[in-house]
Motif scaffolding. Structure first.
Motif: not given
Length: 64
Positions: A4, A6, A13, A16, A33-35, A37-39, A42
């Motif tokens: 995990q 940042k 996207e 990402a 798995d990428i978010d 928004k929070t950068k 995982s």
């Protein structure tokens, strides 16, 4: 191994997708798995954290 981290330079996207492909170039079966928004990223991968860091850097992104 579950990693995990940042990726502060990831803004969309497309970014990402580049990060996902960088990780999967090391381990084709990696689950990423990428978010955006929070950068947050995982990744469940057999690749080492250092190898992942280098692969992401080679694509122009940095890990925090």
């Amino acid at each position: 191994m579950a990693l995990q981290f940042k990726v502060p330079s990831m803004t969309c996207e497309g970014c990402a997708e580049v990060v996902t492909k960088a990780i999967q170039s090391l381990d084709a079966n990696a689950q990423v798995d990428i978010d955006v928004k929070t950068k947050a990223v995982s990744a469940d991968t057999t690749a080492s954290a250092e190898a992942v860091r280098e692969a992401i850097a080679a694509k122009g992104h940095t890990m925090a």
